[in-house]
Each structure stands twice: as C-alpha cells, then as structure tokens.
Design an enzyme around this catalytic site. Structure first.
Site, PDB file in Angstrom:
ATOM      1  N   ASN A  48       0.840  -1.198   0.000  1.00 51.20           N
ATOM      2  CA  ASN A  48       0.000   0.000   0.000  1.00 51.20           C
ATOM      3  C   ASN A  48       0.877   1.250   0.000  1.00 51.20           C
ATOM      4  O   ASN A  48       1.947   1.277   0.617  1.00 51.20           O
ATOM      5  CB  ASN A  48      -1.016   0.007   1.159  1.00 51.20           C
ATOM      6  CG  ASN A  48      -0.404  -0.128   2.525  1.00 51.20           C
ATOM      7  OD1 ASN A  48       0.645  -0.740   2.709  1.00 51.20           O
ATOM      8  ND2 ASN A  48      -1.066   0.449   3.523  1.00 51.20           N
ATOM      9  N   GLU A  61      -3.049  -4.519  -3.061  1.00 52.09           N
ATOM     10  CA  GLU A  61      -3.550  -5.401  -4.134  1.00 52.09           C
ATOM     11  C   GLU A  61      -3.538  -4.688  -5.478  1.00 52.09           C
ATOM     12  O   GLU A  61      -3.157  -5.258  -6.501  1.00 52.09           O
ATOM     13  CB  GLU A  61      -4.987  -5.851  -3.817  1.00 52.09           C
ATOM     14  CG  GLU A  61      -5.129  -6.697  -2.564  1.00 52.09           C
ATOM     15  CD  GLU A  61      -5.406  -5.883  -1.308  1.00 52.09           C
ATOM     16  OE1 GLU A  61      -4.876  -4.751  -1.166  1.00 52.09           O
ATOM     17  OE2 GLU A  61      -6.167  -6.370  -0.460  1.00 52.09           O
TER      18      GLU A  61
END
Ligand code: THU
Length: 141
Positions: A48, A61
């Site tokens: 992130n 992701e």
C-alpha cells in the site's frame, strides 16, 4: 497452472510479507503487502502507498495488479494479502479491479506467522461488473 492444488500458497504469503515491509503508510501505519500469482508462475508484489491527500492512496492489491499489467501480465490465478491484522480481505475497490482480470481468483489471507486461510474472489464478490458487462460486448485486449 490450472489446479488450485498447484498454487504455491506458502511462497505467495512469504512474498506478500516481504512486500509489506516496503509499505508506505505513514498515516494509517497499517502495512499491507500483496503477491499476485500469474498463470505462468510469475509472482508480482505490491504494497500500500499512502498519499498526503488521503483518497489518492493505493492498496497493496492494486499496486501489485497495476505493476503486473504494466509489465504485460494479465492472467492471474491467485493473490495473497498480508497485513498487521489477523486477516485482510481485499477492499471493495480491489475486488472490482481484480475481478476484471479473473472473477474466480483464489484469495489467500495470510498472517505474519506464515499461516493463511483460503477463499475465492467469486465468494467474496459474487456478482461483479465485468469487461463483458458492456452492452456492446467490448472486451479490452
Ligand atoms: N489497504 C490495503 O492495502 N489493502 C486492503 O485490502 C485494505 C486496506 C490499505 C489502504 C490504506 O493504506 C490502509 O490499508 C488503511 O486502509
């Protein structure tokens, strides 16, 4: 790679844990790593990345997904996610982004100690909007 038994889950969790170490999360202090497995066996990781204008933040992701696509890799079979929490199911935005590439993706919810549980994107996000959902049937290449 077709069978879910062939997915190297432990290796994916290890890769996600390493990616988590590179998390840029000065605001939430919530470090997340993700490791995508491509059908040809390639593993692409992401963490992130938080931005001072908070809504610009990108989840681990999607960092992994966009990195893979930018390398020409679009056929995925699994993703592992590891954070500081017991389990980190991908957020809604990431579910949609991942579903565009494989709505049946295998999802491995990993932990710091290397253990994990498995689920599928199909069960977490059962009715996605898809590239094939456009009325003109436009499927991006
Ligand atoms: N985050 C991820 O990277 N993946 C998830 O599945 C959930 C949330 C990040 C975004 C933000 O940097 C921090 O975790 C707190 O929401």
């Amino acid at each position: 790679m077709k069978r879910t038994d062939d997915i190297p889950a432990e290796e994916l969790v290890r890769s996600a844990r390493s990616a988590r170490e590179r998390s840029h999360s000065p605001y939430s202090k919530f470090r997340v790593g993700a490791a995508l497995l491509a059908r040809d066996g390639t593993i692409i990781t992401g963490c992130n990345v938080e931005i001072s204008s908070f809504s610009l933040t990108c989840c681990a992701e999607r960092t992994a997904l966009f990195t893979a696509v930018s390398r020409g890799i679009k056929d995925f079979v699994a993703v592992a996610v590891v954070s500081d929490a017991e389990e980190t199911p991908p957020c809604g935005a990431c579910r949609q982004a991942l579903a565009d590439f494989n709505p049946n993706l295998e999802i491995i919810l990993g932990r710091q100690d290397g253990t994990f549980t498995r689920t599928t994107l199909g069960s977490l996000y059962p009715k996605p909007f898809l590239p094939t959902s456009f009325p003109h049937g436009n499927i991006p290449q």
